[in-house]
Design a protein around this motif. Structure first.
Motif, PDB file in Angstrom:
ATOM      1  N   GLN A  29      25.452 -14.587  46.480  1.00  0.00           N
ATOM      2  CA  GLN A  29      25.290 -12.883  44.895  1.00  0.00           C
ATOM      3  C   GLN A  29      25.993 -12.464  44.741  1.00  0.00           C
ATOM      4  O   GLN A  29      25.952 -11.560  45.927  1.00  0.00           O
ATOM      5  CB  GLN A  29      23.556 -13.129  45.127  1.00  0.00           C
TER       6      GLN A  29
ATOM      7  N   ASP B 252      15.874 -13.101  37.966  1.00  0.00           N
ATOM      8  CA  ASP B 252      16.203 -14.513  38.414  1.00  0.00           C
ATOM      9  C   ASP B 252      15.089 -15.717  37.718  1.00  0.00           C
ATOM     10  O   ASP B 252      14.705 -15.307  36.221  1.00  0.00           O
ATOM     11  CB  ASP B 252      15.663 -14.207  40.001  1.00  0.00           C
TER      12      ASP B 252
ATOM     13  N   LEU C 218      20.570 -13.554  39.886  1.00  0.00           N
ATOM     14  CA  LEU C 218      20.800 -14.136  40.698  1.00  0.00           C
ATOM     15  C   LEU C 218      19.664 -15.440  39.919  1.00  0.00           C
ATOM     16  O   LEU C 218      19.504 -16.037  39.210  1.00  0.00           O
ATOM     17  CB  LEU C 218      19.610 -13.508  41.446  1.00  0.00           C
TER      18      LEU C 218
END
Length: 206
Positions: free
Chosen positions: A119, A138, A193
């Motif tokens: 990441q 995310d 993410l």
């Protein structure tokens, strides 16, 4: 005392044997001091949101406010990231949920792994701040967590540091998650993410 020492040595050897057999590291844990501090921080935030005159929660809703909801703390979401600083801070306007963009600066990037997947996040700084601002999104957004993303704050690393800790157990919602009259910075598209971050603050519910 000698028996306890021998027992501890045997357990350590067994742990190393299991690691060599399985090829995996022992499960990380969070210490009680860390957990106690996290609980107290969350308790104080609930108290502030309930009682403070400048609380973002509308006054009419505070009577039914029973506290924020959080995921259980998980050691794997407290990661050490390698950092790459920019030689010169670059201007980075951030779009806001309401109104004109707000001025930030690009400080650098952080690279790390979550669930074994690489990441990368851009680290921002507001002029004069002694901490880095890390807005991110995310796959949990819009379901378990606030749809527009969450934030974490990171103390400004020393000049010689090449790593920084990112603790997603301390991820928090912007004020606009509690009250749409607030204008909040929106995460950069690059700060997405790929792993669901089931840590930190959950979506707000009264």
């Amino acid at each position: 005392m000698r028996k306890l020492w021998i027992a501890g040595l045997v357990l350590a050897i067994l742990g190393l044997l299991l690691y060599s057999i399985s090829g995996t590291q022992p499960t990380k844990t969070l210490g009680e001091a860390y957990l106690a501090k996290l609980r107290e921080t969350r308790r104080q935030k609930d108290q502030t949101l309930h009682n403070a005159a400048d609380s973002p929660i509308p006054g009419a809703q505070r009577a039914t406010f029973a506290g924020l909801r959080y995921f259980a703390p998980v050691a794997d979401f407290r990661v050490t990231a390698s950092i790459k600083r920019l030689p010169v801070l670059l201007p980075q306007p951030l779009a806001m949920s309401l109104g004109a963009p707000e001025s930030y600066q690009r400080w650098g990037t952080a690279e790390f792994e979550l669930n074994g997947k690489p990441q990368k996040l851009t680290l921002l700084q507001k002029a004069g701040d002694k901490q880095l601002f890390v807005p991110f999104t995310d796959p949990t957004n819009g379901e378990q967590t606030y749809g527009a993303g969450r934030y974490i704050d990171v103390p400004l690393p020393p000049a010689e540091a090449n790593e920084v800790e990112l603790d997603f157990n301390q991820a928090y919602n912007p004020y606009c998650a509690y009250n749409h009259d607030y204008s909040c910075p929106l995460p950069l598209a690059e700060n997405r993410l790929t792993v669901p971050v089931v840590a930190g603050e959950q979506a707000f519910q009264l």
